[in-house]
Design a protein around this motif. Structure first.
Motif, PDB file in Angstrom:
ATOM      1  N   LEU A 173     -20.760 -12.469-104.058  1.00  0.00           N
ATOM      2  CA  LEU A 173     -20.055 -13.117-105.158  1.00  0.00           C
ATOM      3  C   LEU A 173     -19.184 -12.140-105.936  1.00  0.00           C
ATOM      4  N   LYS A 174     -19.413 -10.860-105.735  1.00  0.00           N
ATOM      5  CA  LYS A 174     -18.595  -9.860-106.419  1.00  0.00           C
ATOM      6  C   LYS A 174     -17.158  -9.861-105.911  1.00  0.00           C
ATOM      7  N   ASP A 175     -16.980 -10.271-104.689  1.00  0.00           N
ATOM      8  CA  ASP A 175     -15.627 -10.307-104.108  1.00  0.00           C
ATOM      9  C   ASP A 175     -14.980 -11.647-104.459  1.00  0.00           C
ATOM     10  N   LYS A 176     -14.464 -11.741-105.671  1.00  0.00           N
ATOM     11  CA  LYS A 176     -13.885 -13.003-106.135  1.00  0.00           C
ATOM     12  C   LYS A 176     -12.597 -13.333-105.393  1.00  0.00           C
ATOM     13  N   ALA A 177     -11.885 -12.328-104.975  1.00  0.00           N
ATOM     14  CA  ALA A 177     -10.655 -12.584-104.223  1.00  0.00           C
ATOM     15  C   ALA A 177     -10.972 -13.257-102.889  1.00  0.00           C
ATOM     16  N   TRP A 178     -12.040 -12.814-102.254  1.00  0.00           N
ATOM     17  CA  TRP A 178     -12.434 -13.425-100.979  1.00  0.00           C
ATOM     18  C   TRP A 178     -12.920 -14.852-101.193  1.00  0.00           C
ATOM     19  N   LEU A 179     -13.678 -15.090-102.276  1.00  0.00           N
ATOM     20  CA  LEU A 179     -14.154 -16.439-102.570  1.00  0.00           C
ATOM     21  C   LEU A 179     -12.989 -17.390-102.796  1.00  0.00           C
ATOM     22  N   ALA A 180     -11.985 -16.920-103.538  1.00  0.00           N
ATOM     23  CA  ALA A 180     -10.817 -17.764-103.790  1.00  0.00           C
ATOM     24  C   ALA A 180     -10.004 -17.978-102.526  1.00  0.00           C
ATOM     25  N   GLN A 181      -9.914 -16.953-101.698  1.00  0.00           N
ATOM     26  CA  GLN A 181      -9.143 -17.075-100.457  1.00  0.00           C
ATOM     27  C   GLN A 181      -9.799 -18.057 -99.497  1.00  0.00           C
ATOM     28  N   GLU A 182     -11.128 -18.028 -99.410  1.00  0.00           N
ATOM     29  CA  GLU A 182     -11.826 -18.948 -98.516  1.00  0.00           C
ATOM     30  C   GLU A 182     -11.851 -20.366 -99.065  1.00  0.00           C
ATOM     31  N   GLY A 183     -11.675 -20.513-100.365  1.00  0.00           N
ATOM     32  CA  GLY A 183     -11.625 -21.839-100.956  1.00  0.00           C
ATOM     33  C   GLY A 183     -12.978 -22.512-101.097  1.00  0.00           C
ATOM     34  N   PHE A 184     -13.978 -21.779-101.540  1.00  0.00           N
ATOM     35  CA  PHE A 184     -15.293 -22.366-101.751  1.00  0.00           C
ATOM     36  C   PHE A 184     -15.238 -23.355-102.923  1.00  0.00           C
ATOM     37  N   THR A 185     -15.934 -24.454-102.765  1.00  0.00           N
ATOM     38  CA  THR A 185     -15.980 -25.477-103.809  1.00  0.00           C
ATOM     39  C   THR A 185     -17.372 -25.637-104.409  1.00  0.00           C
ATOM     40  N   LEU A 186     -18.389 -25.019-103.811  1.00  0.00           N
ATOM     41  CA  LEU A 186     -19.748 -25.079-104.348  1.00  0.00           C
ATOM     42  C   LEU A 186     -20.459 -23.777-104.037  1.00  0.00           C
ATOM     43  N   LEU A 187     -21.080 -23.192-105.050  1.00  0.00           N
ATOM     44  CA  LEU A 187     -21.908 -21.999-104.908  1.00  0.00           C
ATOM     45  C   LEU A 187     -23.342 -22.424-105.165  1.00  0.00           C
ATOM     46  N   LEU A 188     -24.145 -22.480-104.108  1.00  0.00           N
ATOM     47  CA  LEU A 188     -25.518 -22.982-104.198  1.00  0.00           C
ATOM     48  C   LEU A 188     -26.494 -21.821-104.073  1.00  0.00           C
ATOM     49  N   ALA A 189     -27.236 -21.560-105.144  1.00  0.00           N
ATOM     50  CA  ALA A 189     -28.207 -20.466-105.164  1.00  0.00           C
ATOM     51  C   ALA A 189     -29.593 -20.996-104.849  1.00  0.00           C
ATOM     52  N   ILE A 190     -30.317 -20.292-103.988  1.00  0.00           N
ATOM     53  CA  ILE A 190     -31.726 -20.571-103.694  1.00  0.00           C
ATOM     54  C   ILE A 190     -32.504 -19.398-104.275  1.00  0.00           C
ATOM     55  N   ARG A 191     -33.257 -19.641-105.332  1.00  0.00           N
ATOM     56  CA  ARG A 191     -33.808 -18.517-106.079  1.00  0.00           C
ATOM     57  C   ARG A 191     -35.198 -18.830-106.605  1.00  0.00           C
ATOM     58  N   ASN A 192     -35.873 -17.766-106.992  1.00  0.00           N
ATOM     59  CA  ASN A 192     -37.155 -17.871-107.658  1.00  0.00           C
ATOM     60  C   ASN A 192     -36.939 -18.243-109.125  1.00  0.00           C
ATOM     61  N   LYS A 193     -37.898 -18.974-109.696  1.00  0.00           N
ATOM     62  CA  LYS A 193     -37.748 -19.408-111.081  1.00  0.00           C
ATOM     63  C   LYS A 193     -37.686 -18.225-112.038  1.00  0.00           C
ATOM     64  N   ARG A 194     -38.364 -17.140-111.702  1.00  0.00           N
ATOM     65  CA  ARG A 194     -38.290 -15.953-112.552  1.00  0.00           C
ATOM     66  C   ARG A 194     -36.891 -15.344-112.503  1.00  0.00           C
ATOM     67  N   SER A 195     -36.272 -15.366-111.332  1.00  0.00           N
ATOM     68  CA  SER A 195     -34.899 -14.878-111.230  1.00  0.00           C
ATOM     69  C   SER A 195     -33.932 -15.787-111.974  1.00  0.00           C
ATOM     70  N   ALA A 196     -34.253 -17.078-111.994  1.00  0.00           N
ATOM     71  CA  ALA A 196     -33.407 -18.016-112.723  1.00  0.00           C
ATOM     72  C   ALA A 196     -33.479 -17.763-114.222  1.00  0.00           C
ATOM     73  N   GLN A 197     -34.670 -17.473-114.730  1.00  0.00           N
ATOM     74  CA  GLN A 197     -34.816 -17.204-116.156  1.00  0.00           C
ATOM     75  C   GLN A 197     -34.104 -15.915-116.564  1.00  0.00           C
ATOM     76  N   ALA A 198     -34.127 -14.937-115.676  1.00  0.00           N
ATOM     77  CA  ALA A 198     -33.443 -13.673-115.950  1.00  0.00           C
ATOM     78  C   ALA A 198     -31.967 -13.726-115.592  1.00  0.00           C
ATOM     79  N   ARG A 199     -31.519 -14.867-114.996  1.00  0.00           N
ATOM     80  CA  ARG A 199     -30.118 -15.051-114.598  1.00  0.00           C
ATOM     81  C   ARG A 199     -29.655 -13.923-113.677  1.00  0.00           C
ATOM     82  N   LEU A 200     -30.546 -13.518-112.771  1.00  0.00           N
ATOM     83  CA  LEU A 200     -30.201 -12.461-111.824  1.00  0.00           C
ATOM     84  C   LEU A 200     -29.453 -13.002-110.619  1.00  0.00           C
ATOM     85  N   VAL A 201     -29.828 -14.194-110.159  1.00  0.00           N
ATOM     86  CA  VAL A 201     -29.190 -14.803-108.993  1.00  0.00           C
ATOM     87  C   VAL A 201     -28.571 -16.115-109.452  1.00  0.00           C
TER      88      VAL A 201
END
Length: 328
Positions: free
Chosen positions: A110-138
C-alpha cells in the motif's frame, strides 16, 4: 562393545505363520511417507488450463452472490489462463493477480500509491486480527481516502473465527464487483480488489483460496495450488489447512442440499409433500367402522355414548377405567 545386529525374518515369512505377506520386508527401512500429487491441470506449455466456469455456481443465489450476479459481471474475469511467473524474492513484497480483478499481497504494497493508482484498484480489503485493527496497523482506510477508493476489513480474533468470516468476505468481494461507482457500470473492466494482510501469505491467502473454492467450484488442493502458482511465498500451515478442509466439507454439504432442492422442484414426484391437517374422527366415521364381534360392538357403543356431549360434539376426555369397586 557394540551388540551384534539381530537378523530375523518377518513373521509372515516364518514357517507355519498365519500372516499373509503383503510386501517385501526390509530390515531398518525408513518409514513410509504419504506423497501429495500435484493436480494434473497443466498442458504442454506449463500453463493452467481453463478449468474455471462461473455458469456452474452450485450455491443458492443470495448467499455468496446477489441475484443475477453472473448476468452483471464479465464472465471472462472468471475464465483465466494463468502462466507460472519466474518467481523472485522481491516479489513477496508486491501483490500478484490471482484473477484479473483479484489481487493478493502484503500490507507493505500500500506504500506504493502510484502503483495502486496505475492498476486502478477500487477496493482495498484487509484481513486482520482485531488487535491489529484497534492499533490501526493493518488498514487501507487512509490510502483509500487519499486515492478515492473504497476500503473495508474483515476482523477476526483468531484463525478459528476466520471460517465464519469466509461468507462475509466472499459476498463483500462479489457485491463490490456488481456495484456502481466511479468506474462506471457494473461491467466496467476497472473493478479491481486487493486482498491483503500483514504478510500477504497467511490469512489473506486463505480468504482468496476460499473465494476460488466457492466461485470456481474447486477443491481445496487445486485452489491452494492455483494461488501458490501466482504467489509462491504463501504459507498455509496446518491450522489453516484444517480450516479450509472444514470449509470444503461445509461447501459439499451446501451443494448436496441445493441439488436436492433443485431436484425436488424440477420433478413433481420428488416434491415435498404437503402437510396434512389432522382432525378428529367424526361420529359418522366411527359409526361406519366395521365391527368384528358382538363384544367389540358393545364396547364401541359404550365409548361413543360416554364421549357424545349434549350438543352432539365428541368429548376428548378419556373414558373411565373399566374397574369396579369390590367389598371387602
Amino acid at each position: 562393545m557394540t551388540p551384534a545386529r539381530c537378523n530375523e525374518a518377518s513373521m509372515s515369512e516364518q514357517e507355519g505363520s498365519h500372516y499373509v505377506r503383503t510386501h517385501e520386508y526390509i530390515s531398518g527401512s525408513a518409514k513410509t511417507r504419504l506423497t501429495t500429487s500435484v493436480p494434473s491441470i497443466y498442458d504442454e506449455d506449463n500453463s493452467l488450463q481453463e478449468v474455471i466456469s462461473p455458469s456452474s455456481h452450485d450455491f443458492q443465489e443470495g448467499e455468496f452472490v446477489c441475484s443475477g450476479f453472473f448476468q452483471m459481471v464479465n464472465p471472462g474475469n472468471f475464465v483465466h489462463r494463468v502462466v507460472a511467473p519466474d518467481w523472485d524474492y522481491v516479489m513477496r513484497r508486491q501483490a500478484q493477480a490471482i484473477l484479473p480483478f483479484l489481487y493478493l499481497g502484503p500490507v507493505s504494497c500500500l506504500k506504493d500509491k502510484a502503483w495502486l493508482a496505475q492498476e486502478g484498484f477500487t477496493l482495498l480489503l484487509a484481513i486482520r486480527n482485531k488487535r491489529s485493527a484497534q492499533a490501526r496497523l493493518v488498514s487501507g482506510e487512509k490510502v483509500g481516502a487519499e486515492l478515492g477508493v473504497e476500503a473495508d476489513a474483515v476482523d477476526v480474533m483468531d484463525n478459528q473465527e476466520l471460517i465464519s468470516a469466509f461468507p462475509y468476505a466472499i459476498r463483500g468481494i462479489n457485491d463490490h464487483l456488481v456495484s456502481s461507482g466511479a468506474t462506471g457500470g457494473s461491467r466496467a473492466p476497472g473493478k479491481k480488489i486487493l486482498v491483503f494482510c500483514e504478510s500477504g501469505n497467511e490469512r489473506s491467502a486463505t480468504v482468496v483460496i476460499a473465494y476460488l473454492m466457492v466461485m470456481l467450484n474447486l477443491n481445496m488442493a487445486v485452489a491452494s495450488h492455483l494461488v501458490q502458482l501466482r504467489r509462491f511465498c504463501i504459507c498455509i500451515e496446518e491450522p489453516l489447512r484444517e480450516l479450509l478442509a472444514s470449509f470444503q466439507s461445509i461447501l459439499d454439504a451446501k451443494r448436496d442440499v441445493q441439488k436436492a432442492i433443485e431436484a425436488s422442484t424440477s420433478n413433481s414426484t420428488l416434491g415435498i409433500p404437503q402437510a396434512t391437517v389432522s382432525r378428529k374422527r367424526s361420529i359418522a366415521d366411527r359409526l361406519d367402522e366395521p365391527t368384528t364381534t358382538d363384544d367389540d360392538s358393545v364396547g364401541m357403543d359404550m365409548d361413543m355414548n360416554m364421549n357424545i356431549m349434549d350438543d352432539g360434539s365428541t368429548d376428548s376426555r378419556k373414558p373411565l377405567a373399566p374397574f369396579q369397586d369390590r367389598s371387602d
